[in-house]
Design a protein around this motif. Structure first.
Motif, PDB file in Angstrom:
ATOM      1  N   THR A  15       5.712  23.267   3.620  1.00 24.27           N
ATOM      2  CA  THR A  15       5.408  21.944   3.936  1.00 24.27           C
ATOM      3  C   THR A  15       6.507  20.796   3.055  1.00 24.27           C
ATOM      4  O   THR A  15       6.865  21.283   1.982  1.00 24.27           O
ATOM      5  N   VAL A  16       6.846  19.984   3.954  1.00 28.09           N
ATOM      6  CA  VAL A  16       7.549  18.723   3.164  1.00 28.09           C
ATOM      7  C   VAL A  16       6.808  17.626   3.089  1.00 28.09           C
ATOM      8  O   VAL A  16       5.968  17.363   4.197  1.00 28.09           O
ATOM      9  N   TYR A  17       6.868  16.651   2.044  1.00 28.28           N
ATOM     10  CA  TYR A  17       6.216  15.503   1.881  1.00 28.28           C
ATOM     11  C   TYR A  17       7.055  14.193   1.785  1.00 28.28           C
ATOM     12  O   TYR A  17       8.258  14.531   1.354  1.00 28.28           O
ATOM     13  N   LEU A  18       6.358  13.193   1.990  1.00 26.97           N
ATOM     14  CA  LEU A  18       7.003  11.943   1.806  1.00 26.97           C
ATOM     15  C   LEU A  18       5.933  10.955   1.300  1.00 26.97           C
ATOM     16  O   LEU A  18       4.882  10.252   2.058  1.00 26.97           O
ATOM     17  N   GLN A  19       6.135  10.737   0.015  1.00 28.91           N
ATOM     18  CA  GLN A  19       4.929   9.654  -0.602  1.00 28.91           C
ATOM     19  C   GLN A  19       5.783   8.662  -0.573  1.00 28.91           C
ATOM     20  O   GLN A  19       6.836   8.219  -1.013  1.00 28.91           O
ATOM     21  N   MET A  20       4.794   7.774   0.078  1.00 28.03           N
ATOM     22  CA  MET A  20       5.569   6.145   0.430  1.00 28.03           C
ATOM     23  C   MET A  20       4.680   5.044  -0.462  1.00 28.03           C
ATOM     24  O   MET A  20       3.559   4.886  -0.113  1.00 28.03           O
ATOM     25  N   ASN A  21       5.286   4.558  -1.451  1.00 22.92           N
ATOM     26  CA  ASN A  21       4.542   3.548  -2.131  1.00 22.92           C
ATOM     27  C   ASN A  21       5.225   2.133  -1.961  1.00 22.92           C
ATOM     28  O   ASN A  21       6.185   2.160  -1.383  1.00 22.92           O
ATOM     29  N   SER A  22       4.497   0.946  -2.246  1.00 20.21           N
ATOM     30  CA  SER A  22       5.071  -0.367  -2.213  1.00 20.21           C
ATOM     31  C   SER A  22       5.686  -0.619  -0.906  1.00 20.21           C
ATOM     32  O   SER A  22       6.741  -1.115  -0.713  1.00 20.21           O
ATOM     33  N   LEU A  23       4.723  -0.254   0.170  1.00 17.88           N
ATOM     34  CA  LEU A  23       5.326  -0.488   1.494  1.00 17.88           C
ATOM     35  C   LEU A  23       5.544  -1.849   2.091  1.00 17.88           C
ATOM     36  O   LEU A  23       4.509  -2.630   1.686  1.00 17.88           O
ATOM     37  N   LYS A  24       6.435  -1.931   2.760  1.00 22.56           N
ATOM     38  CA  LYS A  24       6.851  -3.297   3.467  1.00 22.56           C
ATOM     39  C   LYS A  24       6.608  -3.267   4.848  1.00 22.56           C
ATOM     40  O   LYS A  24       6.751  -2.090   5.719  1.00 22.56           O
ATOM     41  N   PRO A  25       6.400  -4.405   5.445  1.00 22.68           N
ATOM     42  CA  PRO A  25       6.652  -4.373   6.873  1.00 22.68           C
ATOM     43  C   PRO A  25       7.746  -3.777   7.753  1.00 22.68           C
ATOM     44  O   PRO A  25       7.692  -3.281   8.925  1.00 22.68           O
TER      45      PRO A  25
ATOM     46  N   GLY B 198       0.717  -1.230  -0.164  1.00 23.19           N
ATOM     47  CA  GLY B 198       0.048   0.098  -0.001  1.00 23.19           C
ATOM     48  C   GLY B 198       0.804   1.323  -0.152  1.00 23.19           C
ATOM     49  O   GLY B 198       2.127   1.185  -0.196  1.00 23.19           O
ATOM     50  N   SER B 199       0.173   2.331   0.237  1.00 23.81           N
ATOM     51  CA  SER B 199       0.789   3.561   0.075  1.00 23.81           C
ATOM     52  C   SER B 199       0.192   4.783   1.150  1.00 23.81           C
ATOM     53  O   SER B 199      -0.761   4.495   1.513  1.00 23.81           O
ATOM     54  N   LEU B 200       1.201   5.520   1.479  1.00 24.52           N
ATOM     55  CA  LEU B 200       0.731   6.554   2.393  1.00 24.52           C
ATOM     56  C   LEU B 200       1.661   7.965   1.795  1.00 24.52           C
ATOM     57  O   LEU B 200       2.523   8.085   1.438  1.00 24.52           O
ATOM     58  N   ARG B 201       0.811   9.219   2.225  1.00 24.40           N
ATOM     59  CA  ARG B 201       1.593  10.496   1.913  1.00 24.40           C
ATOM     60  C   ARG B 201       1.727  11.006   3.284  1.00 24.40           C
ATOM     61  O   ARG B 201       0.611  11.483   3.861  1.00 24.40           O
ATOM     62  N   LEU B 202       3.207  11.398   3.741  1.00 23.41           N
ATOM     63  CA  LEU B 202       3.236  12.019   4.912  1.00 23.41           C
ATOM     64  C   LEU B 202       3.463  13.567   4.737  1.00 23.41           C
ATOM     65  O   LEU B 202       4.102  13.879   3.699  1.00 23.41           O
TER      66      LEU B 202
END
Length: 111
Positions: free
Chosen positions: A77-87, A16-20
């Motif tokens: 603002t600074v962002y971190l787009q996180m894709n293909s998340l792993k445990p 999954g993905s999240l954007r911080l």
């Protein structure tokens, strides 16, 4: 009196993905290099990604190709787009200007 406030963490499934997001106040945001760090329980804090004032990114090998750091100077603002998340990405994520730190946002990757 610089404040950094992270948001966007949560629970996601592997792949999954999240954007911080990290909103900075009390400083001239545009003149500082920004970074995202993370720390898992029982482990040392590690640098995940950084971005120069001109928008040039650098990444840890463990996230390269999956995460993207960006900044919007107009929004402080600074962002971190996180894709293909792993445990293994599970940690508290912090943003920093190398002097001040946010309080962190929890990212949990689990099925």
């Amino acid at each position: 009196q610089v404040q950094l406030v992270e948001s966007g963490g949560g629970l996601v499934q592997p792949g999954g993905s999240l954007r911080l997001s990290c909103v900075v106040s009390g400083s001239i945001f545009s003149i500082y290099r920004m970074a995202w760090y993370r720390q898992a329980p029982g482990k040392q804090r590690m640098l995940v990604a950084s971005i120069s004032t001109g928008g040039i990114p650098n990444y840890a090998d463990s996230v390269k190709g999956r995460f993207t750091i960006s900044r919007d100077n107009a929004k402080n603002t600074v962002y971190l787009q996180m894709n293909s998340l792993k445990p293994e990405d599970t940690a508290v994520y912090y943003c920093s200007d190398y002097n001040d730190w946010g309080r962190g946002t929890q990212v949990t990757v689990s099925s």
